[in-house]
Enzyme design. Structure first.
Site: not given
Ligand SMILES: C[S@@+](CC[C@H](N)C(=O)[O-])C[C@H]1O[C@@H](n2cnc3c(N)ncnc32)[C@H](O)[C@@H]1O
Length: 293
Positions: A32, A140
């Site tokens: 990445r 996000d």
């Molecule tokens: C796997 S996705 C989940 C998306 C959706 N909630 C779902 O369940 O389909 C996880 C998301 O969490 C976000 N994320 C990770 N760490 C974070 C943080 N500290 N604060 C806010 N968002 C975060 C990532 O950028 C990513 O878009």
């Protein structure tokens, strides 16, 4: 990448996002981050780490965003959206019938499929919800996924994952090879960049929080901290929805399990529902409305 460079990246990522990289994820980091190093004119990951150590915060944010996992799809896992339609929303409609205002937070919204699935569910209940103000705030950490979410433009592959065909026809229009969600659906969701490690008080109080498939990437103290702060950012009769692999059990007592509703939690020490008003027929708590769509 040397072990020291890898440790620096792990520590930086954890501090800025809560995301935990295990020792065996070096291949993932390399795949990445190499493109980011090249784009920044650096020949190796060693050079990238050196630039980060010198305090290049904008490069650091790019690195942190690149390490997030943004996997998502429409109506992911189905049950949370069924629960929303048949149980959570009826309970909130009963509890908020005076204010007619409900606030929902999609706390790790990724590219928007989760908040738009909520918006479509709400739109389908337009008649029941006439006169109500329903806010959906979608946040996000990653600015790149939020740009996509805000545009509401999805590929054929993305609209084929979880989205009922009837909703595709009803709520999307084709632009070239892509599909764009209707302006009235986009207008229902406010997107904002927000880090779950930061103070929630700027966001206000929510009736429902969807926080799905992000806690799995955090360590236990971070999960506990985020959950406890979410309990404080929530109305005492609100609800929390977690992902299928996530729970509050064994972590916090600020939330309790809602029986027979998988993945659904409620703040502890909640107030009882207000007494029904004479002229308004109370809606059953956690009962089915508009069933059998
Ligand atoms: C796997 S996705 C989940 C998306 C959706 N909630 C779902 O369940 O389909 C996880 C998301 O969490 C976000 N994320 C990770 N760490 C974070 C943080 N500290 N604060 C806010 N968002 C975060 C990532 O950028 C990513 O878009």
């Amino acid at each position: 990448m040397t072990p020291l460079e890898y440790d620096f990246l792990r520590k930086s990522l954890k501090e800025r996002s809560g995301l935990v990289l295990t020792a065996d994820k070096q291949y993932l980091v390399e795949s990445r981050l190499l493109p980011i190093a090249r784009k920044a004119g650096l020949v190796s990951l060693g050079g990238l780490v050196a630039a980060l150590r010198r305090g290049d915060e904008s490069l650091m944010m790019t690195v942190v965003e690149a390490m997030t996992t943004n996997e998502t799809f429409f109506f992911r896992d189905k049950t949370p959206f069924e629960n929303f339609r048949t149980a959570i929303l009826p309970a909130l409609l009963a509890a908020r019938r005076a204010a007619r205002h409900i606030r929902i937070w999609s706390a790790a919204a990724s590219s928007g499929q989760e908040p738009y699935s909520l918006a479509m569910t709400i739109k389908e209940l337009e008649d029941t919800l006439a006169g109500w103000r329903i806010e959906i705030i979608a946040t996000d950490l990653s600015s790149s996924v939020l740009r996509k979410a805000q545009a509401g433009i999805y590929s054929q592959f993305e609209v084929q994952r979880g989205l009922p065909i009837a909703f595709l026809i009803k709520y999307f229009s084709k632009t070239g090879d892509m599909w764009q969600i209707a302006p009235e659906l986009r207008a229902m969701v406010k997107f904002r960049q927000f880090n779950l490690l930061s103070d929630f008080s700027t966001l206000g109080v929510f009736d429902l929080i969807f926080c799905r498939n992000v806690l799995i990437y955090f360590d236990q103290p971070t999960k506990i901290d985020v959950l406890n702060r979410m309990a404080r950012a929530m109305a005492s009769d609100g609800y929390l929805v977690l992902g299928a692999a996530e729970t509050v059990v064994g972590l916090v007592d600020s939330f309790k399990v809602v029986p027979e509703q998988r993945g659904l939690y409620a703040p502890n020490a909640r107030r009882p529902l207000p007494a029904p008003q004479a002229a308004v027929k109370p809606m059953p708590r956690l009962a089915v409305v508009n069933g059998g769509r």
